[in-house]
Design an enzyme around this catalytic site. Structure first.
Site, mmCIF file in Angstrom:
data_model
loop_
_atom_site.group_PDB
_atom_site.id
_atom_site.type_symbol
_atom_site.label_atom_id
_atom_site.label_comp_id
_atom_site.label_asym_id
_atom_site.label_seq_id
_atom_site.Cartn_x
_atom_site.Cartn_y
_atom_site.Cartn_z
ATOM 1 N N HIS A 134 2.478 25.456 -16.241
ATOM 2 C CA HIS A 134 1.963 26.771 -16.690
ATOM 3 C C HIS A 134 3.080 27.475 -17.365
ATOM 4 C CE1 HIS A 134 0.423 30.839 -16.270
ATOM 5 N NE2 HIS A 134 -0.647 30.460 -16.194
ATOM 6 N N ASP A 211 5.642 25.317 -8.292
ATOM 7 C CA ASP A 211 4.617 26.248 -8.451
ATOM 8 C C ASP A 211 3.431 25.813 -7.550
ATOM 9 O OD1 ASP A 211 2.622 27.532 -9.433
ATOM 10 O OD2 ASP A 211 2.815 27.401 -11.656
ATOM 11 N N GLN A 214 -1.992 26.562 -7.652
ATOM 12 C CA GLN A 214 -3.086 25.831 -7.643
ATOM 13 C C GLN A 214 -3.417 24.987 -6.426
ATOM 14 O OE1 GLN A 214 -5.680 26.672 -9.707
ATOM 15 N NE2 GLN A 214 -4.425 27.582 -11.011
ATOM 16 N N LYS A 237 -5.541 33.738 -6.205
ATOM 17 C CA LYS A 237 -6.222 32.575 -6.294
ATOM 18 C C LYS A 237 -6.602 32.200 -4.917
ATOM 19 C CE LYS A 237 -3.543 31.377 -10.451
ATOM 20 N NZ LYS A 237 -4.507 31.542 -11.288
ATOM 21 N N CYS A 375 -3.027 28.910 -20.777
ATOM 22 C CA CYS A 375 -1.458 29.112 -20.436
ATOM 23 C C CYS A 375 -0.502 27.796 -20.133
ATOM 24 C CB CYS A 375 -1.139 30.027 -19.354
ATOM 25 S SG CYS A 375 -1.868 31.549 -19.644
#
Length: 417
Positions: A134, A211, A214, A237, A375
């Site tokens: 991202h 990261d 997700q 999220k 993104c």
């Protein structure tokens, strides 16, 4: 209202998913006169009533600033805020004093970039970033590289959307000081073997930033066992409010980093001839935080935990399998990403149809998907496309909604000619 440790819909290894879905007020609405089919959870997750109620209760009954007042409201707000830090730490299997609360993954990665990387990197050093990142895990490193003279190296992927691990490990040469990699791709759904990747980096003395945006909403997490140096996540999220998130790092790492932003609360003593900063993680939390938001995030953690992250992951895998099977039957439809381990995200194109046009027509059928570059411009450049549609599933979705997506695509194709 306290959230039970086990959701009433969970019993004897069985989950009543219809009862779970009923916890989400927004999912009951209509769009353009059609029942809403929300398939954009990779963008932001919907909120259960328990989270909405927690935020409402704070503002109605406990609203005060944290860590500043000795009156009852201030004490209640501080305890609720710090309780959320403890809940999130337990959810991740880390220590609360190693968890910096912040506005989300973007802020968390920028904190690492400016507080850890900027003071340490120099000309001749390199940062490795994967193709599937991202923008939040690309642009901060570009800014640091511009200011330090360091260079960016790209870890490439295979056509199926998996990282080329052999090539990645070959890139981890002595000049590489930092490796930035996503746990789960927001476009492809690829689940990267971050534990193995971080182990290889650690052997070479390379700092790792993962990261987890997700991953945190969709699978059980044990951040301590991953072996990374930094792990970032976003609260909105994972059924929490917007403007919430966290950065994890070991206490000794945080202690060695200077503050990123100066202001109130991140200090012990301020004099005109110098300032004594607070201990980590508080020295990175200048100013009044999103108190209600983090109390809502604590409620979201309680809620997800009451269902069980293993149950959530299993449910989403059944939805992914169903959607992949049905979408694959549609002539001219191309799915991007077929990794062996994949989260419930499907990015796709239909020959002859612009993704924005298709998404607009799907919306008229009540089906909400995202269209665009997500993104992740460098990733779409790899596949040679300008945009895709993305259907991203969560545990509150249903198999009937998968079928509604497929029916809406067929109808939209006829309208597009």
């Amino acid at each position: 209202m306290a959230i039970p440790s086990v959701h009433p819909a969970v019993s004897g290894g069985h989950v009543d998913w219809a009862r779970i879905r009923a916890d989400f007020p927004l999912l009951q609405r209509e769009v353009h006169g059609k029942p809403l089919v929300y398939l954009d959870s990779a963008n932001t997750g919907q909120k259960p009533a328990a989270v909405i109620d927690a935020v409402d209760d704070f503002y109605r009954h406990h609203n005060a600033n944290v860590s500043r007042a000795v009156h009852a409201l201030g004490s209640e707000a501080t305890e609720a805020y710090e309780a959320s830090r403890r809940k999130l730490a337990k959810f991740l299997n880390v220590r609360p004093d190693e968890l910096v609360l912040c506005s989300g993954t973007t802020f968390a990665i920028n904190l690492v970039a400016y507080s850890w990387a900027l003071p340490r990197l120099k000309a001749g050093d390199a940062i490795v970033v994967s193709r599937m990142e991202h923008h939040a895990n690309i642009v901060p490193w570009q800014l640091v590289a511009q200011r330090t003279g360091a260079t960016i190296k790209v870890a490439e992927i295979h056509d199926n959307g998996e990282l080329d691990l052999d090539a990645l490990y070959a890139q981890l040469t002595p000049e590489v000081k930092l490796l930035a990699v996503t746990h789960v791709s927001n476009v492809l759904g690829t689940v990267n073997p971050v534990r193995e990747i971080c182990c290889e980096a650690r052997k070479r003395g390379i700092t790792t930033v993962v990261d987890g945006s997700q991953a945190a909403p969709h699978r059980p997490l044990d951040v301590a066992s991953i072996g990374c140096d930094f792990y970032a996540l976003t609260g909105h999220k994972m059924a929490g409010p917007t403007g919430t998130g966290a950065l994890w790092a070991r206490k000794e790492t945080l202690d060695a980093m200077p503050p990123f932003i100066g202001g109130g609360e991140m200090i012990k003593e301020v004099r005109f001839d110098g300032t004594v900063f607070n201990d980590a993680p508080h020295k990175f939390e200048a100013g009044t935080p999103n108190i209600a938001g983090f109390i809502g995030l604590g409620a979201a953690v309680d809620y997800l935990s009451s269902i069980g992250m293993a149950n959530i992951e299993a449910r989403e895998q059944t939805l992914l399998a169903h959607a992949t099977e049905e979408l694959s039957k549609i002539d001219g439809l191309r799915i991007f990403g077929s990794a062996r381990e994949k989260a419930a995200v499907i990015s796709f194109q239909i020959a002859g149809a612009h993704s924005h046009d298709l998404a607009t027509l799907l919306d008229l059928e009540g089906v909400a998907v995202r269209s665009g570059q997500h993104c992740a411009h460098p990733l779409l450049q790899f596949f040679g496309v300008a945009a895709t549609c993305r259907a991203s599933f969560a545990f509150y979705n249903t198999h009937q909604e998968v079928d509604a997506l497929v029916a809406a695509i067929h109808k939209s194709r006829r309208l597009l000619g």
